[in-house]
Design a protein around this motif. Structure first.
Motif, short mmCIF file in Angstrom:
data_model
loop_
_atom_site.label_atom_id
_atom_site.label_comp_id
_atom_site.label_asym_id
_atom_site.label_seq_id
_atom_site.Cartn_x
_atom_site.Cartn_y
_atom_site.Cartn_z
N LYS A 172 15.96 -11.42 19.30
CA LYS A 172 15.53 -10.94 18.13
C LYS A 172 14.16 -10.35 17.80
N THR A 173 13.41 -9.13 18.46
CA THR A 173 11.93 -9.09 18.32
C THR A 173 11.29 -8.34 16.90
N THR A 174 11.20 -8.85 15.75
CA THR A 174 10.92 -8.28 14.67
C THR A 174 8.81 -7.63 15.24
N PHE A 175 8.31 -6.55 14.66
CA PHE A 175 6.93 -6.95 13.79
C PHE A 175 6.32 -6.10 12.87
N SER A 176 6.09 -7.04 11.81
CA SER A 176 6.35 -6.81 10.57
C SER A 176 5.18 -7.43 10.20
N ILE A 177 4.25 -7.72 9.20
CA ILE A 177 3.41 -8.09 8.66
C ILE A 177 3.14 -8.13 6.79
N SER A 178 3.17 -8.95 6.12
CA SER A 178 3.53 -8.98 4.39
C SER A 178 2.41 -8.06 4.22
N ARG A 179 1.84 -7.92 2.62
CA ARG A 179 1.14 -6.69 1.92
C ARG A 179 0.01 -7.91 2.33
N GLY A 180 0.45 -9.81 2.09
CA GLY A 180 -0.37 -10.22 1.73
C GLY A 180 -1.28 -11.15 3.35
N GLY A 217 6.73 -18.28 12.02
CA GLY A 217 6.80 -18.00 10.57
C GLY A 217 5.30 -17.74 9.42
N GLU A 218 5.87 -17.11 8.94
CA GLU A 218 4.44 -16.90 7.35
C GLU A 218 3.25 -17.42 7.78
#
Length: 511
Positions: free
Chosen positions: A3-11, A112-113
């Motif tokens: 599974k490949t997800t492309f997202s960036i948190s607000r921080g 991880g973030e």
């Protein structure tokens, strides 16, 4: 990794935005460095002014050293924001920001973030980002698209038992933009890295189910048209661009900046600063900190670094900017190394803050020092006077050198007349500004009329409406006889033609 997800948190977005805004602030305060920034900013400005979006031109003369993506983007930026230095620098800055976003997304996908944020801080506080990210040339563009292509191809092959077709096709898009940025390395280097990695990691069988046909078609649709159209208009373009400017520069030994094979070791230390030392721990040890990371990702990062470093270490001619494509994987390796080395250190957070401050401070200081390296080549001290006094239709002659930043600073509306003993220069010129001008003139004889021999200076000095720019070191040359000194700058001097008193007196405001 199915599974490949492309997202960036607000921080993380906030952190990326803060680093990019610092980059923009640094881009505003520094004058154009010469020769590179003066050359490439002017090519983009001339493209906008002339309306010729097919042919990059320097002083009105075809300039086919590199493909045109940088010039297209700069002309577009200046069309929107005006013909300013910062508008030219906005193009590499946007690409540097894209490099950081790609690193953040992929590092988060792999580790991880927390690791992603650490990696983007390491890269974002370094000279790679804060200086290379606002330096006007092709290096940041091609480094960004090479990196994005490798990330996309890597994620595609890591997706499962067979490659993710959509990611792979986007990888071909990135390769096409890399080729339009700086030539064949935009395709060769991602291909080299991924091929070696697939063999090393035992995934070679996946290549048989890769979207070669559709991917190469997408690549061709994006990358090929400009080369075909330009070749149709200028016979010999392929031989010059791919032969002389790429293959010969890679294999030859008579080009500028010859350096030893170990040059890029020092370059990487300069570009990444103190963060480089956290790469020293073995990658296998880093897996003990984060065992969830796929071992294939570690091998991809190292092969990415080593393959490109070896590739650019082979030629005799070496420049710091060539090694920019390996900086994203180095930043991720450094982040992993930090986690291994500092996991049990009591004052790790305090050390982290100190190193961030050190890296930021060093990058900012060196950014301002760039000006000192080329100060004697600047025309920024005579350009305002020339802009004030020069009338529409006046001609500008240049002797003794080539002031790369002057046409951009005065917003020149026609080419300068560059005076040299061109028949002699053609036989003796090395890898320098003279060669790039007369080789370009070979493609366009009309534009080549901007290159004149010294016998034109005497008559021009007696005609109203002519200006002459010469290096300060040429003030005693016979070329300057009959010309009246108007402004002596630190590196260049400005002269005007016609007897004293024949030119209207105009009082220019002090800069």
């Amino acid at each position: 990794m199915n599974k490949t997800t492309f997202s960036i948190s607000r921080g993380s977005w906030f952190l990326l935005a803060a680093l990019w805004l610092l980059l923009l602030c640094l881009a505003v305060v520094r004058p154009l460095a010469v020769p590179d920034e003066g050359r490439y900013a002017e090519v983009g400005r001339w493209m906008l002014q002339s309306g010729d979006w097919l042919v990059p031109r320097l002083n009105g003369i075809p300039f086919f050293h590199k493909p045109p993506l940088l010039h297209w983007l700069q002309a577009s930026s200046m069309a929107v924001f005006g013909q300013y230095t910062w508008a030219a620098r906005l193009v590499p800055a946007l690409n540097a920001g894209l490099m950081m976003v790609a690193l953040c997304v992929c590092a988060q996908q792999f580790s991880g973030e927390a690791t992603a944020r650490r990696a983007i801080v390491m890269l974002g506080t370094s000279l790679t980002f804060l200086a290379g990210g606002q330096y006007v040339n092709h290096d940041m563009l091609v480094a960004t698209w090479i990196g994005i292509a490798i990330w996309l191809f890597g994620l595609s092959f890591l997706h499962g038992d067979q490659a993710h077709l959509g990611l792979a096709r986007w990888g071909f898009v990135a390769c096409a933009l890399g080729v339009l940025s700086k030539g064949l390395i935009g395709l060769v280097l991602p291909g080299l890295v991924i091929f070696v990695w697939l063999i090393w990691s035992g995934q070679a069988r996946k290549m048989w189910r890769f979207p070669w046909a559709s991917g190469l078609l997408i690549f061709a649709v994006i990358a090929v048209p400009w080369f075909v159209l330009a070749q149709q208009q200028f016979a010999g373009l392929f031989d010059y661009l791919f032969g002389a400017q790429q293959f010969n520069r890679y294999t030859g030994s008579n080009f500028n900046n010859p350096q030893a094979w170990w040059f890029y070791g020092l370059a990487v230390l300069l570009l990444l600063g103190p963060w480089l030392f956290f790469i020293l721990p073995e990658v296998g040890s880093a897996r003990q900190v984060n065992p969830a990371v796929d071992p294939r990702v570690f091998s991809l990062m190292w092969i990415w670094v080593l393959a490109i470093a070896v590739f650019f270490s082979i030629p005799s001619s070496k420049l710091v900017g060539y090694i920019l494509p390996i900086m994203p994987p180095l930043a991720l390796l450094a982040a992993w190394g930090w986690e291994r080395a500092m996991a049990r250190i009591r004052y790790a957070q305090l050390i982290w803050r100190g190193l961030v401050a050190l890296s930021l401070g060093g990058a900012v200081v060196i950014n301002f020092m760039i000006e000192d390296f080329t100060r004697e080549r600047f025309t920024i001290d005579i350009a305002p006077t020339l802009t004030c006094l020069k009338q529409t239709g006046d001609a500008l002659y240049v002797v003794g050198g080539y002031p790369y930043d002057l046409p951009f600073l005065i917003q020149a509306d026609k080419p300068m007349i560059v005076v040299q003993d061109w028949p002699k220069v053609r036989k003796t010129a090395g890898d320098n500004w003279r060669r790039e001008l007369f080789e370009g003139a070979d493609f366009d004889a009309v534009a080549g009329q901007a290159l004149q021999t010294p016998d034109v200076l005497g008559p021009a000095s007696q005609q109203h409406g002519n200006w002459l720019v010469a290096p300060r070191k040429h003030e005693t040359l016979s070329d300057l006889q009959g010309w009246t000194l108007v402004k002596a700058g630190e590196g260049w001097s400005l002269y005007r033609s016609a007897p004293e008193g024949s030119t209207p007196v105009i009082h220019c405001p002090k800069p």
